[in-house]
Design a protein around this motif. Structure first.
Motif, mmCIF file in Angstrom:
data_model
loop_
_atom_site.group_PDB
_atom_site.id
_atom_site.type_symbol
_atom_site.label_atom_id
_atom_site.label_comp_id
_atom_site.label_asym_id
_atom_site.label_seq_id
_atom_site.Cartn_x
_atom_site.Cartn_y
_atom_site.Cartn_z
ATOM 1 N N ALA A 1 0.833 -1.207 0.000
ATOM 2 C CA ALA A 1 0.000 0.000 0.000
ATOM 3 C C ALA A 1 0.865 1.253 0.000
ATOM 4 C CB ALA A 1 -0.933 -0.014 1.214
ATOM 5 N N GLN B 1 0.023 6.486 -6.784
ATOM 6 C CA GLN B 1 -1.225 7.239 -6.661
ATOM 7 C C GLN B 1 -0.956 8.736 -6.566
ATOM 8 O OE1 GLN B 1 -3.078 7.139 -2.855
ATOM 9 N NE2 GLN B 1 -5.171 7.262 -3.674
ATOM 10 N N ILE C 1 -5.299 -4.203 -4.015
ATOM 11 C CA ILE C 1 -5.376 -2.935 -3.290
ATOM 12 C C ILE C 1 -5.801 -1.874 -4.289
ATOM 13 C CG2 ILE C 1 -4.168 -1.306 -1.796
ATOM 14 C CD1 ILE C 1 -2.163 -3.470 -1.150
ATOM 15 N N GLU D 1 -4.986 -0.022 -9.353
ATOM 16 C CA GLU D 1 -5.162 -1.326 -8.726
ATOM 17 C C GLU D 1 -3.830 -2.071 -8.695
ATOM 18 O OE1 GLU D 1 -8.304 -3.410 -10.701
ATOM 19 O OE2 GLU D 1 -9.826 -1.929 -10.156
ATOM 20 N N TYR E 1 -7.524 3.628 0.752
ATOM 21 C CA TYR E 1 -7.443 2.546 -0.231
ATOM 22 C C TYR E 1 -8.226 1.356 0.298
ATOM 23 C CZ TYR E 1 -3.642 1.161 2.938
ATOM 24 O OH TYR E 1 -2.893 0.839 4.042
ATOM 25 N N GLU E 2 -8.640 0.512 -0.638
ATOM 26 C CA GLU E 2 -9.430 -0.655 -0.279
ATOM 27 C C GLU E 2 -8.609 -1.914 -0.542
ATOM 28 O OE1 GLU E 2 -13.042 -0.547 -2.471
ATOM 29 O OE2 GLU E 2 -13.718 1.355 -1.606
ATOM 30 N N SER F 1 -9.068 4.738 -10.986
ATOM 31 C CA SER F 1 -8.488 3.991 -9.871
ATOM 32 C C SER F 1 -7.170 3.346 -10.278
ATOM 33 C CB SER F 1 -9.455 2.913 -9.374
ATOM 34 O OG SER F 1 -9.695 1.948 -10.392
ATOM 35 N N PHE G 1 -6.703 2.006 -5.139
ATOM 36 C CA PHE G 1 -6.470 3.399 -4.751
ATOM 37 C C PHE G 1 -7.321 4.306 -5.640
ATOM 38 C CE2 PHE G 1 -2.681 0.902 -4.121
ATOM 39 C CZ PHE G 1 -2.218 1.253 -2.856
ATOM 40 N N GLN H 1 -9.035 2.998 6.746
ATOM 41 C CA GLN H 1 -8.590 3.073 5.356
ATOM 42 C C GLN H 1 -9.746 3.284 4.398
ATOM 43 O OE1 GLN H 1 -6.671 -0.690 5.359
ATOM 44 N NE2 GLN H 1 -4.711 0.085 6.048
ATOM 45 N N GLU I 1 0.796 4.047 -2.923
ATOM 46 C CA GLU I 1 0.494 5.458 -2.657
ATOM 47 C C GLU I 1 1.467 6.384 -3.363
ATOM 48 O OE1 GLU I 1 0.415 5.505 1.588
ATOM 49 O OE2 GLU I 1 -1.766 5.291 1.680
ATOM 50 N N GLN J 1 -8.309 -5.282 5.619
ATOM 51 C CA GLN J 1 -8.812 -3.910 5.501
ATOM 52 C C GLN J 1 -9.215 -3.358 6.861
ATOM 53 O OE1 GLN J 1 -9.606 -2.030 2.286
ATOM 54 N NE2 GLN J 1 -9.326 -0.556 3.915
#
Length: 199
Positions: A44, A51, A142, A157, A131-132, A155, A144, A122, A48, A118
């Motif tokens: 993650a 992202q 994941i 991924e 993020y999921e 998104s 974003f 978040q 990021e 999760q």
């Protein structure tokens, strides 16, 4: 004589063997509980970074499909972090506009559910870096969100194979099983020697 000695040794070996196996199994259980979360947190953090670059581009008012430099941005991540299976960017309609060069294809029809990895924080909708974490039978995913100044623009991924996580744990504990076997063998020889001395 040998059979008699073996009968005397076996109970000691069983006690030590069961104790060591239980100790290793507890360690394996903790590893399966903790390592997937650590791996997800690490991935993650890497996601990021990508992202952030994409959001900065989107905030300039340009559409996501015109982003230049996706492969140079993601190639170092794929090379340095082998647990990343693929990175994809989708537009607001859910269409794939970028997929990391050299990465394996992903089955887009696979069903994903919310992962136990999760956390509630978040998923906060007002968190720009939310993020999921989702999972299918084979993958962790994941997701974003990518945003411009006004709305959700797409998104990012990031995919990671579940089997890679399991294989890493197995590799970590394989030497421990070998050491456990060696300890039992050495203990058997030592005990045999001690019993021989008493006789």
């Amino acid at each position: 004589f040998i059979m008699k000695k073996a009968i005397r040794i076996i109970p000691y070996l069983l006690v030590l063997g069961v104790s060591l196996v239980l100790l290793v199994m507890v360690g394996i259980g903790d590893a399966y509980r903790v390592y997937p979360q650590m791996n997800a947190d690490k991935l993650a953090s890497l996601g990021e970074v990508v992202q952030g670059s994409l959001n900065s581009y989107l905030n300039s008012g340009l559409p996501v499909h015109q982003f230049v430099g996706f492969d140079p941005l993601t190639a170092p991540l794929l090379q340095s972090e082998k647990s990343i299976y693929n990175l994809q960017v989708k537009n607001s309609r859910g269409e794939i506009v970028f997929s990391a060069s050299g990465a394996a294809a992903i089955d887009q029809k696979a069903l994903y559910r919310e992962s136990d990895l999760q956390s509630a924080k978040q998923r906060e909708p007002d968190n720009a870096l939310a993020y999921e974490i989702e999972e299918s039978e084979d993958f962790y995913r994941i997701v974003f969100p990518l945003r411009n100044k006004f709305e959700l623009a797409g998104s990012l991924e990031l995919f990671s194979l579940k089997s890679d996580v399991n294989n890493r744990i197995s590799k970590i504990f394989f030497p421990i099983w070998i050491i456990t076997a060696i300890i039992l063998i050495v203990f058997a020889f030592f005990l045999s020697f001690q019993l021989s001395g008493k006789n």
